[in-house]
Design a protein around this motif. Sequence first.
Motif, PDB file in Angstrom:
ATOM      1  N   MET A  45      29.720  42.226  32.080  1.00 13.52           N
ATOM      2  CA  MET A  45      30.092  41.752  33.411  1.00 13.52           C
ATOM      3  C   MET A  45      31.439  42.332  33.807  1.00 13.52           C
ATOM      4  O   MET A  45      32.382  42.302  33.046  1.00 13.52           O
ATOM      5  N   ARG A  46      31.507  42.847  35.047  1.00 10.91           N
ATOM      6  CA  ARG A  46      32.791  43.356  35.544  1.00 10.91           C
ATOM      7  C   ARG A  46      33.299  42.466  36.665  1.00 10.91           C
ATOM      8  O   ARG A  46      34.492  42.209  36.756  1.00 10.91           O
ATOM      9  N   THR A  47      32.380  42.050  37.540  1.00 12.82           N
ATOM     10  CA  THR A  47      32.757  41.177  38.648  1.00 12.82           C
ATOM     11  C   THR A  47      31.947  39.883  38.517  1.00 12.82           C
ATOM     12  O   THR A  47      30.755  39.938  38.208  1.00 12.82           O
ATOM     13  N   LEU A  48      32.625  38.759  38.734  1.00 17.08           N
ATOM     14  CA  LEU A  48      31.947  37.469  38.520  1.00 17.08           C
ATOM     15  C   LEU A  48      32.297  36.486  39.639  1.00 17.08           C
ATOM     16  O   LEU A  48      33.455  36.414  40.068  1.00 17.08           O
TER      17      LEU A  48
ATOM     18  N   ILE B 153      29.336  46.373  37.833  1.00 15.90           N
ATOM     19  CA  ILE B 153      30.294  47.395  38.290  1.00 15.90           C
ATOM     20  C   ILE B 153      31.522  46.713  38.899  1.00 15.90           C
ATOM     21  O   ILE B 153      31.438  45.579  39.386  1.00 15.90           O
ATOM     22  N   ASP B 154      32.647  47.414  38.854  1.00 16.51           N
ATOM     23  CA  ASP B 154      33.880  46.869  39.431  1.00 16.51           C
ATOM     24  C   ASP B 154      33.675  46.650  40.920  1.00 16.51           C
ATOM     25  O   ASP B 154      33.062  47.483  41.600  1.00 16.51           O
ATOM     26  N   HIS B 155      34.201  45.560  41.443  1.00 19.57           N
ATOM     27  CA  HIS B 155      34.083  45.203  42.863  1.00 19.57           C
ATOM     28  C   HIS B 155      32.633  45.199  43.330  1.00 19.57           C
ATOM     29  O   HIS B 155      32.330  45.509  44.477  1.00 19.57           O
ATOM     30  N   GLY B 156      31.750  44.863  42.431  1.00 23.85           N
ATOM     31  CA  GLY B 156      30.319  44.836  42.753  1.00 23.85           C
ATOM     32  C   GLY B 156      29.937  43.649  43.615  1.00 23.85           C
ATOM     33  O   GLY B 156      28.834  43.589  44.155  1.00 23.85           O
TER      34      GLY B 156
END
Lengths: 120, 444
Positions: free
Chosen positions: B120-123, B144-147
């Motif tokens: 997990m990158r964005t939660l 993905i970042d800022h997903g």
Amino acid sequence: MSTFIANASHGSRGTRVISLGGYLDAHTASDLEQMIERTIGDGCVRIIVDFSDLEYISSAGLGVFMVFIEQVRSASGDIKLAAMKPKVFTVFDLLGFPVLFEIYPTVEDAVGRFPEPSEA
Amino acid sequence: MLFSILAALPNSGIVDRRSSEVQSLAALNRLVADTPDSQELFKAVTRYALDVCRAHGAWAEMYGPDSSVRVVAAQLVRPEYVEALHANVGFRTLVRQAEIPQLLDTLENAIGMREAALAMRTLITIPLLVDHQRIGTLAVFSTIDHGLAEDDLALLTAFGDQISIGLEQHRLLQAAVENERLQREFDVARRIQYSLVPRKAAQFDGADVAAVMLPATDVGGDYYDYVTFADGTKGALIADVSGKGIPAALYMATLKGVVLAEARESTGPGDLLRRINITLHGAMERATYITMLCVAIRPNQGKLVIARAGHTPAIVVHSGIVDSLRPAGLAIGIAPPKVFDQVLEEVSIDVAPGDICLLTTDGVNERRNSARAELGMEPLEYLAAEGSFESAAALVAQTIALADAHADGADQHDDLTIVGLVITDRQNNETSSVRQRMEPSYGV
């Protein structure tokens, strides 16, 4: 809504003192039943029930003591009852409980009726 | 200018998405209304959340009273994986402690976990509440970042509110179902109770008898009956099975059977109680017992004979003198026959026409008013002594009136049963004289 309080604490001579307060009726009897069950589960069969703050007891509340008395006595223990208000004692008395249970004026009296625990 | 207007217009992708959001919320509303099962609700909610946010995974977790975590629904992520993540203090704190919805862009920094272990990158986490209690979390993540963005957060926040409403509805529904069940149980218990007691007042040789039973909202185990002893003399009894509801009603039915079978073999009240205890001791649950009081009318001797098994005392008025009769006796079921028989007493008292005997259950003297003050026995004794009763029915009616006046509309929590006897002249001397010759000796 009626309130009921039950607390267990260690007394001298290896006793466990269960202090009751409020209203012990069909709705709250299971709380007390669980507490006595836990006490016996912990290996303690010297039980004193302190009625000092108990205001009312119903038929279902009285039944709780009958559930465990044989089991506790067959393990050389006892459930002794203490410090009932006159109104609560009357309920026990009408049913004939004083024939079956030892009832004492104070918790100290009840503790004193258990023999000193032997180390053997 | 034109450029800025064009830039402000939503592009088709956003329009699609907005309409899908609206549809999702509408669908969720329907789902909440139609799904009686919260497990299904969580499954559907996580699926919707995944779709509308175009996320890479979503789950719903619930918290137990012992602060345990249980993943109740998961999309594109294994529940065990999420539960394992809770071992990380940073992750646990972040998800569980947040009291408002949050968007976390850089998850691995926030929880100090190496990215290798963390897909997990964005939660986004949304707290779930029922009745103002935090019960769980809805979580959606992207790999993905800022997903995930702020509008995803806003949408999921609305989701969270819907779920809370849905769960609250489930809670209320379940409470309603439980109430319905209890009400049915209550109706059954009440029908059993009513079917087992005599409805009409009775004329015994030497006494007029009437009774009433008013079951409580909590159905107790009251019972009364009229019996005929071995010698043909009549008696009345009143009883109260400990506990409430169906169990008490079933024990009462059992008791009725035992009473019917034993009364005709019994020499009198004491003998009957003794026999009932022999039959029922050890046959009932340990916590259950029965209090009972039995009166026999002995017109030949001008006596009432009374035995009591742990029951509320009988009030007897003889020549204007009131007496609360409490012969010794243990409640039925609390002691083996040897002990029970040893304690049991049977008393015999002289009575004359006009004398009365009032039997009650503890529901009468323990009848409370709104200040929780009980009626007590004294007003009953006073009524019996001072009143004038042309019939047993009048005695019973005035006793009810006394309890009602005291309660002043307060809820009745226990059954209330009254049996009244008014001693009368002999009705049929010839029949009785035959009985007299057959009469065995009394006593326990």
